[in-house]
Design an enzyme around this catalytic site. Structure first.
Site, PDB file in Angstrom:
ATOM      1  CG  HIS A 122      33.534 -39.840  14.192  1.00 46.44           C
ATOM      2  ND1 HIS A 122      33.751 -38.472  14.169  1.00 46.44           N
ATOM      3  CD2 HIS A 122      32.500 -39.965  14.860  1.00 46.44           C
ATOM      4  CE1 HIS A 122      32.608 -38.006  14.721  1.00 46.44           C
ATOM      5  NE2 HIS A 122      31.781 -38.952  15.177  1.00 46.44           N
ATOM      6  CG  ASP A 199      38.450 -41.932  17.357  1.00 43.64           C
ATOM      7  OD1 ASP A 199      38.345 -42.120  18.576  1.00 43.64           O
ATOM      8  OD2 ASP A 199      38.047 -41.681  16.394  1.00 43.64           O
ATOM      9  CD  GLN A 202      31.791 -45.154  19.997  1.00 44.53           C
ATOM     10  OE1 GLN A 202      31.220 -45.807  20.808  1.00 44.53           O
ATOM     11  NE2 GLN A 202      31.307 -43.819  19.663  1.00 44.53           N
ATOM     12  CE  LYS A 225      31.978 -40.255  21.316  1.00 41.35           C
ATOM     13  NZ  LYS A 225      30.376 -40.286  20.953  1.00 41.35           N
ATOM     14  CB  CYS A 363      30.287 -38.474  12.581  1.00 37.74           C
ATOM     15  SG  CYS A 363      29.017 -37.131  13.102  1.00 37.74           S
TER      16      CYS A 363
END
Length: 405
Positions: A122, A199, A202, A225, A363
């Site tokens: 991202h 990261d 997700q 999220k 993104c």
């Protein structure tokens, strides 16, 4: 089998009609909807407990402080961090990565050093490292990925050197749905003495995360999220690394003593929590974790995997359908194009049928460049989604496909 009907009853927004059609919400990778328990926690905080924390001796402040710190412990347990002081509250994944990139860059990056990221990151895990490298005269190296959507680990090994200072990769691609082999990536980096940032934006709402088992040095994620409000996120960092990093911002709470001659910084995690935090959002994050754990992360993963497989099979039966990202290990994200149709046109027509999807580059412009496309349509699933909604989605695509040819 999950009782999806009971789960959906906790989300009033799912009863919405759009242009006279029942809402089908498949934009969960952008943000999940919020259950009543989360909304109630946020509302109750402002109705009954609103106060600043850590500094007040009065009842409201001390009670809010206690619940705030209880949430920190809940997050620690949720991702199995070793200590609660390793949990830093931020505004989201983006701020968490910026914090590490900025502080790590100032402390450890020098001219000629290298930062390794992957080609499927991202922008929030690209741009902060570009800024840090530009400031320090360092450079970025990129792990390539296959058309299938899987990282080339042999190429990754070849990128590591005595100039590598940190590796930053996502756990799950927000565009391709790929679940990256982060434990292996971390182990390889550690064999070179290199720390790793993951990261997790997700991943935390889809699969169980154990930061001690992964042995990552930093792990970042966002509340919005994972069924919590916008405006709250988490940076996990190993204590020894957070101790080494300089503060990201200056101001209240991150200090012990201030004089005009010098400032002594606070202990962890407060060294990185300057200013008044978003207390209500943090408390609501605790309710979101309770919601997910009440269902069970393994149950969530199994349900969403079933939806992913069902939707993928049905989409592939549609003529001229192209799905981007067919990794062996992936979560509930499908990026696709219908023939040569522009993704925005597809998304707009689906919206008229009450179906919410995301369109564009998500993104992740380097991913689009890899495939030579301007963007995709992205459908992403959550625990409250159903096969019946997927059927409506497929019917919608079959209806609009002739208009797009």
């Amino acid at each position: 089998m999950l009782d999806t009907k009971a789960i959906r009853q906790q989300f009033k927004i799912l009863d919405t009609t759009v242009y006279g059609k029942p809402l089908v919400y498949f934009d969960n990778a952008a943000t999940t909807q919020k259950p009543d328990s989360v909304i109630d926690t946020l509302s109750d905080y402002y109705r009954t407990l609103n106060s600043n924390i850590h500094r007040g001796a009065h009842y409201l402040s001390s009670t809010a402080t206690e619940r705030y710190e209880q949430t920190r412990e809940k997050v620690r347990s949720f991702i199995n961090a070793a200590k609660s002081c390793e949990i830093v509250f931020t505004r989201g994944t983006t701020e968490s990565i910026n914090l590490v990139a900025s502080s790590f860059g100032r402390a450890f990056l020098q001219k000629g050093d290298e930062v390794i990221i992957s080609g499927m990151e991202h922008h929030s895990d690209i741009v902060p490292w570009q800024i840090a490298c530009e400031q320090r005269g360092a450079s970025i190296k990129v792990i390539p990925f296959s058309d299938k959507g899987e990282l080339d680990l042999d190429a990754y090994r070849s990128l590591l050197s005595d100039r590598t200072r940190i590796v930053a990769v996502n756990h799950v691609s927000n565009t391709l749905g790929t679940v990256n082999p982060v434990k292996e990536i971390i182990g390889i980096a550690h064999s070179y003495g290199v720390p790793v940032l993951i990261d997790g934006a997700q991943s935390v709402s889809h699969i169980a995360v154990d930061v001690q088992d992964l042995d990552c040095d930093f792990y970042c994620f966002s509340g919005h999220k994972m069924y919590a409000p916008m405006g709250v996120g988490v940076l996990y960092g190993k204590e020894q690394w957070l101790d080494k990093l300089p503060p990201y911002q200056g101001g209240g709470e991150m200090i012990k003593d201030v004089s005009f001659e010098r400032t002594t910084y606070n202990n962890l995690p407060f060294k990185f929590e300057a200013g008044t935090p978003s207390v209500g959002d943090v408390l609501a994050l605790a309710s979101a974790i309770d919601f997910m754990q009440g269902i069970g992360m393994d149950n969530i993963a199994a349900h969403e995997q079933e939806l992913l497989q069902y939707a993928t099979q049905r989409l592939l039966a549609i003529p001229d359908m192209h799905i981007f990202g067919m990794a062996e290990n992936k979560t509930s994200v499908i990026s696709f194009l219908i023939g040569n149709a522009h993704p925005y046109d597809t998304g707009t027509l689906l919206d008229k049928l009450g179906i919410a999807v995301r369109t564009g580059h998500h993104c992740t412009q380097p991913i689009m460049d890899h495939y030579g496309i301007p963007g995709t349509v992205r459908a992403s699933f959550a625990v409250y989604n159903t096969k019946e909604e997927i059927d409506n989605f497929i019917t919608g695509i079959e209806r609009i496909a002739p208009m797009l040819s």
